[in-house]
Motif scaffolding. Structure first.
Motif, PDB file in Angstrom:
ATOM      1  N   SER A   1       0.852  -1.189   0.000  1.00 45.52           N
ATOM      2  CA  SER A   1       0.000   0.000   0.000  1.00 45.52           C
ATOM      3  C   SER A   1       0.886   1.237   0.000  1.00 45.52           C
ATOM      4  N   PHE A   2       0.425   2.277  -0.669  1.00 48.33           N
ATOM      5  CA  PHE A   2       1.166   3.545  -0.692  1.00 48.33           C
ATOM      6  C   PHE A   2       0.710   4.395   0.489  1.00 48.33           C
ATOM      7  N   HIS A   3       1.668   4.827   1.316  1.00 47.62           N
ATOM      8  CA  HIS A   3       1.343   5.602   2.511  1.00 47.62           C
ATOM      9  C   HIS A   3       1.885   7.025   2.403  1.00 47.62           C
ATOM     10  N   GLN A   4       1.216   7.922   3.067  1.00 45.92           N
ATOM     11  CA  GLN A   4       1.651   9.319   3.118  1.00 45.92           C
ATOM     12  C   GLN A   4       2.304   9.564   4.475  1.00 45.92           C
ATOM     13  N   ASN A   5       3.625   9.653   4.484  1.00 45.01           N
ATOM     14  CA  ASN A   5       4.380   9.850   5.728  1.00 45.01           C
ATOM     15  C   ASN A   5       5.488  10.868   5.516  1.00 45.01           C
ATOM     16  N   LYS A   6       6.002  11.381   6.632  1.00 51.56           N
ATOM     17  CA  LYS A   6       7.150  12.281   6.603  1.00 51.56           C
ATOM     18  C   LYS A   6       8.185  11.764   7.592  1.00 51.56           C
ATOM     19  N   LEU A   7       9.329  11.333   7.074  1.00 47.78           N
ATOM     20  CA  LEU A   7      10.391  10.801   7.932  1.00 47.78           C
ATOM     21  C   LEU A   7      11.648  11.637   7.770  1.00 47.78           C
ATOM     22  N   SER A   8      12.376  11.803   8.871  1.00 48.74           N
ATOM     23  CA  SER A   8      13.631  12.553   8.793  1.00 48.74           C
ATOM     24  C   SER A   8      14.663  11.946   9.734  1.00 48.74           C
ATOM     25  N   ARG A   9      15.916  12.174   9.399  1.00 53.39           N
ATOM     26  CA  ARG A   9      17.038  11.780  10.255  1.00 53.39           C
ATOM     27  C   ARG A   9      17.994  12.946  10.363  1.00 53.39           C
ATOM     28  N   LYS A  10      18.415  13.206  11.583  1.00 45.81           N
ATOM     29  CA  LYS A  10      19.456  14.214  11.761  1.00 45.81           C
ATOM     30  C   LYS A  10      20.808  13.534  11.590  1.00 45.81           C
ATOM     31  N   LYS A  11      21.635  14.097  10.741  1.00 42.07           N
ATOM     32  CA  LYS A  11      22.945  13.517  10.473  1.00 42.07           C
ATOM     33  C   LYS A  11      23.911  14.648  10.164  1.00 42.07           C
ATOM     34  N   GLU A  12      25.126  14.524  10.664  1.00 44.68           N
ATOM     35  CA  GLU A  12      26.116  15.581  10.450  1.00 44.68           C
ATOM     36  C   GLU A  12      26.578  15.575   8.997  1.00 44.68           C
ATOM     37  N   THR A  13      25.854  16.250   8.154  1.00 40.48           N
ATOM     38  CA  THR A  13      26.168  16.323   6.731  1.00 40.48           C
ATOM     39  C   THR A  13      26.350  17.774   6.319  1.00 40.48           C
ATOM     40  N   GLU A  14      26.989  17.952   5.179  1.00 42.32           N
ATOM     41  CA  GLU A  14      27.184  19.304   4.661  1.00 42.32           C
ATOM     42  C   GLU A  14      25.915  19.827   4.004  1.00 42.32           C
ATOM     43  N   GLN A  15      25.088  18.918   3.498  1.00 40.82           N
ATOM     44  CA  GLN A  15      23.856  19.298   2.818  1.00 40.82           C
ATOM     45  C   GLN A  15      22.651  18.653   3.477  1.00 40.82           C
ATOM     46  N   ALA A  16      21.483  19.205   3.195  1.00 43.96           N
ATOM     47  CA  ALA A  16      20.217  18.542   3.508  1.00 43.96           C
ATOM     48  C   ALA A  16      19.791  17.792   2.254  1.00 43.96           C
ATOM     49  N   HIS A  17      19.410  16.517   2.420  1.00 44.61           N
ATOM     50  CA  HIS A  17      19.042  15.671   1.284  1.00 44.61           C
ATOM     51  C   HIS A  17      17.548  15.380   1.356  1.00 44.61           C
ATOM     52  N   LEU A  18      16.834  15.801   0.322  1.00 44.20           N
ATOM     53  CA  LEU A  18      15.374  15.751   0.324  1.00 44.20           C
ATOM     54  C   LEU A  18      14.850  14.827  -0.771  1.00 44.20           C
ATOM     55  N   CYS A  19      13.891  13.957  -0.414  1.00 44.86           N
ATOM     56  CA  CYS A  19      13.212  13.102  -1.385  1.00 44.86           C
ATOM     57  C   CYS A  19      11.701  13.237  -1.234  1.00 44.86           C
ATOM     58  N   LEU A  20      11.011  13.342  -2.355  1.00 46.34           N
ATOM     59  CA  LEU A  20       9.555  13.298  -2.378  1.00 46.34           C
ATOM     60  C   LEU A  20       9.149  12.061  -3.167  1.00 46.34           C
ATOM     61  N   GLY A  21       8.175  11.301  -2.648  1.00 44.33           N
ATOM     62  CA  GLY A  21       7.740  10.080  -3.316  1.00 44.33           C
ATOM     63  C   GLY A  21       6.253  10.100  -3.635  1.00 44.33           C
ATOM     64  N   PHE A  22       5.918   9.838  -4.901  1.00 44.14           N
ATOM     65  CA  PHE A  22       4.530   9.809  -5.371  1.00 44.14           C
ATOM     66  C   PHE A  22       4.217   8.421  -5.922  1.00 44.14           C
ATOM     67  N   GLU A  23       2.956   8.030  -5.819  1.00 51.71           N
ATOM     68  CA  GLU A  23       2.590   6.689  -6.293  1.00 51.71           C
ATOM     69  C   GLU A  23       2.711   6.610  -7.815  1.00 51.71           C
ATOM     70  N   GLY A  24       3.466   5.577  -8.273  1.00 56.71           N
ATOM     71  CA  GLY A  24       3.700   5.404  -9.701  1.00 56.71           C
ATOM     72  C   GLY A  24       2.943   4.211 -10.271  1.00 56.71           C
ATOM     73  N   LEU A  25       3.525   3.568 -11.288  1.00 55.43           N
ATOM     74  CA  LEU A  25       2.863   2.471 -12.007  1.00 55.43           C
ATOM     75  C   LEU A  25       3.655   1.173 -11.845  1.00 55.43           C
ATOM     76  N   HIS A  26       2.940   0.056 -11.885  1.00 50.04           N
ATOM     77  CA  HIS A  26       3.609  -1.246 -11.785  1.00 50.04           C
ATOM     78  C   HIS A  26       4.263  -1.625 -13.114  1.00 50.04           C
ATOM     79  N   ILE A  27       5.154  -2.605 -13.061  1.00 51.74           N
ATOM     80  CA  ILE A  27       5.825  -3.096 -14.265  1.00 51.74           C
ATOM     81  C   ILE A  27       4.775  -3.578 -15.267  1.00 51.74           C
ATOM     82  N   GLY A  28       4.944  -3.191 -16.518  1.00 55.06           N
ATOM     83  CA  GLY A  28       4.042  -3.658 -17.558  1.00 55.06           C
ATOM     84  C   GLY A  28       2.761  -2.857 -17.700  1.00 55.06           C
TER      85      GLY A  28
END
Length: 412
Positions: free
Chosen positions: A221-248
């Motif tokens: 099932s496709f869920h709508q959530n927001k997850l984050s991790r604090k990590k000592e990095t030089e940049q903030a890394h952002l991903c957005l995920g949308f429901e796509g299509l199955h193979i075929g």
């Protein structure tokens, strides 16, 4: 021309003869990946892939490596969410030898304790190396946000905790249960004729393993959530995920065209707006992951934490305009030609053909000719892309963030 053959035990063989080359690529495709795992054995598919190279009853790990190095060949493997592949590429006159070594690894790997412990350390280091690349692990975080406790949300590498529990017996049991004939496709592409199918059948066509009913994980099932991790990095890394299509899926080529225009190239909307116009990021792109029972469109970018708000707003504004305006006739034409060009160029590689045929047989059970694929690409219209764009880019999306600071407002 692709030749298909099914052995008596259910193993499928696909062979594409390419007489104009001097190489042969051979792949063993097994429909087993992290989606077949549980929280207790997460990572076993990937660890098993490593252990297949660590020695058989007749060859040591060094001998397996030397058998390919000594003839200028290549041998490797990879694990994905839904399948594992062991493959080799050699000169055509060494095809039989390559097949023999691959089958030896497949059937006669010993998983001895000494090699087991050494390889665990190797994979521990692989996990640590992965942890040092936040622009990679943010995609795993997004999978967990989207798929929650479904195995599609598990990391392919597993964890140090699960890895520590694997024994020779657990690996052998997993092979017995999951590496069954009905899940195996042997794909060959290169300068060999159909008689090579008989060589494959002799090695793989009679083995039997457990066919006991295995519990399925169910559709994700496709869920709508927001997850984050604090990590000592030089940049903030952002991903957005949308429901796509199955193979075929029938609209998959419209989606490929859409993704190309949105974030699949240097001329894409996201690249031009985020990087070229505003200078907000070095890396920004989108891609589609298609699975047996689902799919996801991912948008990724990395920027300084102090620019995260502006980056997020720019991505959302780009999506808003994309949904409102659709793609132009020029974008449609360029994207189609780009896809056709990539397809044609990939056909010059025996590895690419072997991979395409193996994956198509394993996941779809059918093969499209080049003309059929080009025809489907040509059938994509501005209207079909517009409809798909508005169906996919809704408010029902998940967010994943790895950042050196906490409390970004976009996660509230």
């Amino acid at each position: 021309m692709i030749k298909k053959y099914t052995c008596q035990n259910g193993v499928r063989i696909v062979l594409e003869k390419i007489p104009t080359v001097r190489s042969v690529a051979i792949g063993l495709w097994i429909k087993t990946g992290s989606i077949n795992e549980t929280p207790d054995n997460n990572g076993i598919s990937h660890f098993l892939e490593h252990m297949f190279f660590k020695g058989t009853t007749t060859r040591g790990a060094r001998e397996i490596a030397e058998s390919f190095d000594s003839i200028g060949g290549q041998v490797n493997a990879f694990t994905s969410k839904e399948y594992t592949c062991y493959y080799a590429k050699v000169l055509d006159n060494h095809a039989s030898m390559a097949l023999d070594v691959l089958s030896d690894m497949f059937f006669n790997s010993t998983f001895v304790e000494e090699e087991l412990q050494k390889e665990k350390n190797v994979v521990y280091e692989e996990i640590k190396m992965y942890e040092d690349t936040p622009d990679d692990i943010v995609h795993d975080l997004l999978s967990r946000a989207v798929y929650e406790n479904h195995p599609l949300g598990y990391p392919i590498l597993g964890t140090e905790e699960t890895l520590s529990t694997f024994t020779s017996e657990t690996l052998k049991q997993y092979v017995h249960d999951m590496y069954t004939p009905d899940k195996l496709v042997v794909s060959i592409a290169g300068n060999v004729d159909e008689s090579f199918i008989k060589e494959v059948e002799k090695l793989f066509g009679s083995y039997q393993r457990s066919d006991k009913a295995r519990e399925t994980t169910g559709r994700p099932s496709f869920h709508q959530n927001k997850l984050s991790r604090k990590k000592e990095t030089e940049q903030a890394h952002l991903c957005l995920g949308f429901e796509g299509l199955h193979i075929g899926h029938k609209d998959v080529y419209s989606l490929i065209v859409m993704n190309n225009v949105l974030g699949g190239s240097m001329s894409s909307r996201l690249f031009q707006e985020v990087r070229e116009q505003r200078g907000l990021a070095y890396s920004v792109y989108s891609y589609h992951s298609a699975y047996q029972d689902g799919g996801m469109v991912t948008i990724y970018s990395g920027t300084g934490a102090n620019q995260l708000d502006v980056l997020y707003e720019t991505i959302q504004n780009t999506l808003f305009q994309f949904k409102k305006e659709g793609i132009t006739a020029k974008e449609l034409k360029n994207s189609k030609e780009q896809l056709k060009g990539s397809l044609m160029l990939s056909l010059e590689s025996t590895n690419s053909r072997m991979s395409r045929n193996g994956k198509n047989e394993l996941m779809l059970g059918k093969h499209r000719s080049l003309d059929e694929i080009v025809e489907q690409i040509d059938q994509v219209t501005e209207e079909s892309v517009f409809t798909l764009t508005n169906n996919i880019f809704t408010d029902n999306f998940s967010t994943a963030l790895i950042s050196p600071i906490e409390g970004w407002k976009g996660l509230k």
